[in-house]
Design an enzyme around this catalytic site. Sequence first.
Site, mmCIF file in Angstrom:
data_model
loop_
_atom_site.group_PDB
_atom_site.id
_atom_site.type_symbol
_atom_site.label_atom_id
_atom_site.label_comp_id
_atom_site.label_asym_id
_atom_site.label_seq_id
_atom_site.Cartn_x
_atom_site.Cartn_y
_atom_site.Cartn_z
ATOM 1 N N GLU A 60 -7.096 -4.724 -3.131
ATOM 2 C CA GLU A 60 -8.087 -5.341 -2.259
ATOM 3 C C GLU A 60 -8.686 -6.617 -2.836
ATOM 4 O OE1 GLU A 60 -7.989 -2.091 -2.976
ATOM 5 O OE2 GLU A 60 -7.424 -1.251 -1.032
ATOM 6 N N HIS A 129 -13.481 7.008 3.615
ATOM 7 C CA HIS A 129 -12.940 6.405 4.827
ATOM 8 C C HIS A 129 -14.011 6.223 5.898
ATOM 9 C CE1 HIS A 129 -9.212 7.647 2.890
ATOM 10 N NE2 HIS A 129 -8.528 6.971 3.759
HETATM 11 C C1 LIG Z 1 -8.568 1.660 -2.938
HETATM 12 C C2 LIG Z 1 -7.819 2.157 -1.763
HETATM 13 N N1 LIG Z 1 -7.229 1.284 -0.947
HETATM 14 C C3 LIG Z 1 -6.570 1.707 0.167
HETATM 15 C C4 LIG Z 1 -6.480 3.047 0.468
HETATM 16 C C5 LIG Z 1 -5.745 3.527 1.729
HETATM 17 N N2 LIG Z 1 -4.491 4.199 1.328
HETATM 18 C C6 LIG Z 1 -4.453 5.529 1.153
HETATM 19 S S1 LIG Z 1 -2.990 6.019 0.523
HETATM 20 C C7 LIG Z 1 -2.363 4.460 0.495
HETATM 21 C C8 LIG Z 1 -0.977 4.243 -0.076
HETATM 22 C C9 LIG Z 1 -0.851 4.798 -1.480
HETATM 23 O O1 LIG Z 1 0.409 4.566 -2.036
HETATM 24 P P1 LIG Z 1 0.779 5.104 -3.470
HETATM 25 O O2 LIG Z 1 -0.245 4.739 -4.455
HETATM 26 O O3 LIG Z 1 2.175 4.667 -3.734
HETATM 27 O O4 LIG Z 1 0.713 6.691 -3.375
HETATM 28 P P2 LIG Z 1 1.566 7.650 -2.423
HETATM 29 O O5 LIG Z 1 0.779 7.839 -1.179
HETATM 30 O O6 LIG Z 1 2.894 7.015 -2.201
HETATM 31 O O7 LIG Z 1 1.672 8.939 -3.181
HETATM 32 C C10 LIG Z 1 -3.299 3.559 1.010
HETATM 33 C C11 LIG Z 1 -3.091 2.124 1.156
HETATM 34 C C12 LIG Z 1 -7.119 3.936 -0.419
HETATM 35 N N3 LIG Z 1 -7.098 5.248 -0.216
HETATM 36 N N4 LIG Z 1 -7.759 3.460 -1.523
#
Ligand SMILES: Cc1ncc(C[n+]2csc(CCOP(=O)(O)OP(=O)(O)O)c2C)c(N)n1
Lengths: 326, 326, 365, 365
Positions: A60, A129
Amino acid sequence: MAEMNMVEAIRSALKLEMERDERVIVMGEDVGHLGGVFRATDGLQQFFGSSRVIDTPLAESVIAGSALGLAITGMVPVIEMQFLGFTQQAFHQICQQMSRVRFRTRGSHTAQITIRSPFGGGVRTPEFHSDSMEAQFAQSSGLKIAMPANPYDAKGLLLEAIRDPDPVLYLEPLRGYRLITGEVPRDDYTVPFGRLRVVREGTDVTVIAWSGAVPVAEKAAEIAAEQGISAHVVDLRTLVPLDEEGLVAAVEKTGRCVVVHESVALAGFGAEVIAFLQEQAFYSLEAPMRRVTAPDAPYPMPGIEDFYIPTAEQVARAIAQTMADQ
Amino acid sequence: MAEMNMVEAIRSALKLEMERDERVIVMGEDVGHLGGVFRATDGLQQFFGSSRVIDTPLAESVIAGSALGLAITGMVPVIEMQFLGFTQQAFHQICQQMSRVRFRTRGSHTAQITIRSPFGGGVRTPEFHSDSMEAQFAQSSGLKIAMPANPYDAKGLLLEAIRDPDPVLYLEPLRGYRLITGEVPRDDYTVPFGRLRVVREGTDVTVIAWSGAVPVAEKAAEIAAEQGISAHVVDLRTLVPLDEEGLVAAVEKTGRCVVVHESVALAGFGAEVIAFLQEQAFYSLEAPMRRVTAPDAPYPMPGIEDFYIPTAEQVARAIAQTMADQ
Amino acid sequence: MAAKSSPPTSAQFLPDAKPVAPVSVLAETGKLNRGAKPGMTKTAVLEALRLMMLGRAFDTKCLSLQRQGKLGTFAPIFGQEATLVGTAMALDPAHDWVVPQYRELPAIIRQGQPMERIALYRQGHPDGGIIAEGVNVMATQVSLAAQIPHAVGLAWGLKMQNRPGVVAVYFGDGASSEGDFHESCNLAGVVEAPVIFVLQNNGWAISTPRDIQSGATDLAARAPGYGFPGVSVDGNDLFAVHKVTAEAVTRARAGLGPTLIEAHCFRMGPHTTADDPTRYVDPADLERWAKRDPIDRVQKYLAAEGNWDKATEETWEQDIAAEVEAAFEAASAHPRAGPEAIYEHVYAEPTPTIIRQRDAHLGGQ
Amino acid sequence: MAAKSSPPTSAQFLPDAKPVAPVSVLAETGKLNRGAKPGMTKTAVLEALRLMMLGRAFDTKCLSLQRQGKLGTFAPIFGQEATLVGTAMALDPAHDWVVPQYRELPAIIRQGQPMERIALYRQGHPDGGIIAEGVNVMATQVSLAAQIPHAVGLAWGLKMQNRPGVVAVYFGDGASSEGDFHESCNLAGVVEAPVIFVLQNNGWAISTPRDIQSGATDLAARAPGYGFPGVSVDGNDLFAVHKVTAEAVTRARAGLGPTLIEAHCFRMGPHTTADDPTRYVDPADLERWAKRDPIDRVQKYLAAEGNWDKATEETWEQDIAAEVEAAFEAASAHPRAGPEAIYEHVYAEPTPTIIRQRDAHLGGQ
Ligand SMILES: Cc1ncc(C[n+]2csc(CCOP(=O)(O)OP(=O)(O)O)c2C)c(N)n1
Ligand SMILES: Cc1ncc(C[n+]2csc(CCOP(=O)(O)OP(=O)(O)O)c2C)c(N)n1
Ligand SMILES: [Mg+2]
Ligand SMILES: [Mg+2]
């Protein structure tokens, strides 16, 4: 005119402005191929290509920070922050950097940037959220804050935001994304910043709300009406700039006031509204102004969130109490 | 008893508590070998060793975030954030993580952490070094906020903060570090949270301030006294918890109120104080409460900062105006 | 560090046992390394020397004004001249950008920002923040590492618009520990932004030494983790810094993306005028690094080539002193700012709230 | 990527042209690689298999409850079982810690957190956040990468107190782009914290593919930039994951500091139950990765050794299903939470403001 929900109105503004002004780009997490986790940017990448509708890495701070660099090269970035709670990671870039670049350089560099983000509860999301944190941004001079409550304003305020030469935080009530619908012109129009909207005319008590709290206030006004109380409901639309004249007029009209918002009470924007009115409309006040807000606790787990979000019944009760005050 | 300035009082509290409780560690940028850029931790590393007084890499988010992990292992971290403006980089760690860990785990994990940080203007610092942003933290339920105005409170509130089982943001008025002096007990004592201090008894108007604004309010009270106005000055000491009873009593006493703080007006903590009093002491109010604050602009360059910070003259003028209000 | 890697591990990515030898062209003696070329024309070398001397003279002047109480806190560049000028001289000010932290004076001057503005800034005047029309620099950045995302955005924007520019962003060893460094490098790697990350490793972040700042042997070693090259260079060697920057510029212009340059130098002065480095800097280090002085080295090189002597040095010093003097005089002649300046440039148009507050303030309330 | 590095450069740190071969022990066929050893006792292999199957069964159950509207949004682990269990099995739950993101169910169960709590959490009950006494796990982390600093602090604290523990912190390829990842690795490198960074590279961050997430060929290549080793491992290979984690644990316990493990796996399910991956995941990828299934692979291995057959599989599945069922029944029997829960645990003692608000709320105002 067409019947649209909030998401559709937002998307319609984005599409219109991207067609009108080729400097406008959309960027953020999952906004491109997927079209956003709430589909607010659905179809835009297919239409405008991946150089104008950009999926970014999950970071972000650099999303916000790079937008400032992009703006200085003449682009007009429209950022989607996936949830308002995750703008805290970008707080310094939003509040200290893009908001102050004009001031710091005496106008040499500016930040025509819009940050769109959903916020607010009621849809059983995981932690963070649902956080409402508009007041934390309000202290950042240089930043404007728009918070539409209906599809018409959503489109008009978003077009105004994107065209505004200053950075605008544009917050979208998550709960209302699909629930709130209304007639929206297909064509170009803007809703000016700093003009509140009278949602419902009334004579006994003024109810002030914004964004997702507006429907709550409206419903409370209906309940109050059944009790013979005529509530005057206004929607602030933008917190910064604040419609100072409009606010004073709205409260002078009734002499009583209830402010409703979804964030916690302590140092929430409701405090600012009351402090301002207290200074500017003191002599019209017939009773203490009241706040109906979330309690001063973190947003709780989905199983109990319904106890946390201000309800129309609570607002109606506050209206009745305000009327009972001498 | 000994005559100490603010920095000395803070250092004396740190030393006392580190001797008393070996779980206490001090960490931050330049706190170790150098003893802090303002020398608040001077000599501590020499005394307690570099495993208890720790120079960290330059990274505010992990300083705050790792402190939470340390706390869970049973350590009691006292963080120095070099300037409050640079806590924005750690905003999500402070406001969403350490503040909520108790709530999230229903008390399974807690965060006995103190974050010390100087703030406020008047010493010609570069950008961000003077920012007042207490109100931005006040929305973070789970966090306490202490803001001492004199050496006695500085020591007593800091000891209270370190021992408090919850995270405490402890803010230090930079301008007063060496200027503000007073008698401080050498021994152990605490100043309880949530009890305001009456700085000066008065009968006509109540002036509410905290931290660096307290001396300004005091000076204004002197000016007012020359004009025959008796100002009752109170120092909040802690914003969270707020001394609700004390505040209501202080304002009911005079029926008039001026709130002074160094941050911008918009959504500042002054708004909360006024909103709260308006709700709880409405019928005692004889005139609108007034705010004397920085204008809603970013903290400016040193050459013009004197025009930005609220002065005793401005506060005295507000006092006089409040008295003139019917 | 080698010891750290035992017991045996399957790890394919192991930290280096000791730092790599930084790229070097001009030895401490002022002689070119065997087979090495300066890589700059004589005119360019003289321009670079002048900028280095100007930078040092400007800060020396500021230091004396500051001691007289006529100037605010500032961060002098002493010792870092070759890093700043070597990088800046590889840029084309017409297209390329400099994004500074707060210790990059000669790089900014080389881009075209008038010295008078810099003097004004140091005097604490709001107009010191004005960027002269057409000058490709961003404002002084006080929040560490916060400028790095901006630089990536700038570079990315230039690339999107098919404009020729390259962006050089400056920051310290301390700033490289901030999250913004990482997020920026990573984004730049993804979008292959034409950006050069100039990490000035001057050994210190205020009082925090390099080994408390990171456990890595080389900070340049971070680049492959973002998909682009990293280079370690002798930051007191004008030619070496210029060479590696020129290579990075070529790569960036060719669309090949970012480069991370770690320039090894030493902060010879205080962190800022508010700092007392005698509390933590070992005088032996200062002595050692003084022998590696970047200006001295180039002067020796030029002298050996017959292009420099004491007389020239004196003339230059006088000219430069006069130029600096003139900048401060011009700045001092600038009209003082009043309270109205607080209310200007908050927004393009003042909001009703700001107008109300301004009118009350200027009206004496 | 090789092309990216031309034209010639002086850079000493160049990105790899292509990813390194991840550490592998057990081939997709279920056969050990030539000369490779499982590195786990038979009992441990069976325990690991059970945990993997339990993890999958739990999420399968949740998915069906969620479709019936009886459960909130959650992130299933499908496909990542070997990464989670292979790492967890290398830990000693009595001393070591697991710090999860939100997709680490079997690792948490292995640490001793009762399944009933996890069920409660997924039901949206505040008591789902309670960590059972003595269980070394931190709470589910929803803010990406925010748990990584906590893990470093935990590890550092254990080290300060000369306690034997090691901390394994889990996060995704997406989270690795956050500043907190960088600041944490860097601090861990400086203080040589006994922490293992488990980067689960499952190819996606919601809809964002790995190549938009970073320009690096290997994310494990970031480790040397912090002064410690990085290892790339086949995340669907229980034995390989266990082996590299065990090595990292040994290093950490020996005081040699952190390790970064990049485990290559694939998210076989939706991001969360709110997601529709058919919009962006190529079915061919799913097919390819299905052949590499981590549970299947271990079952084949055990079968070849004569330790597994269809009948055993059926018995296990029934037992596991019953266990999961029991956890949900216990959770459902937990008293529902009322509004008073909002006012509890905000502070150790409620403030006057909270008491006032609570009394007003519960008093029906
Ligand atoms: C700081 C933050 N930014 C955005 C989000 C929204 N979000 C939740 S999961 C996700 C993707 C996460 O990807 P990754 O770290 O690869 O983990 P995975 O879900 O693949 O296990 C996003 C963008 C969040 N939860 N926290
Ligand atoms: C985000 C942030 N944190 C802390 C500070 C306070 N501070 C100013 S300079 C400095 C050290 C900077 O070190 P480095 O990045 O190496 O640059 P150098 O001063 O050596 O050129 C610190 C800690 C700051 N300005 N910004
Ligand atoms: Mg440095
Ligand atoms: Mg992922």
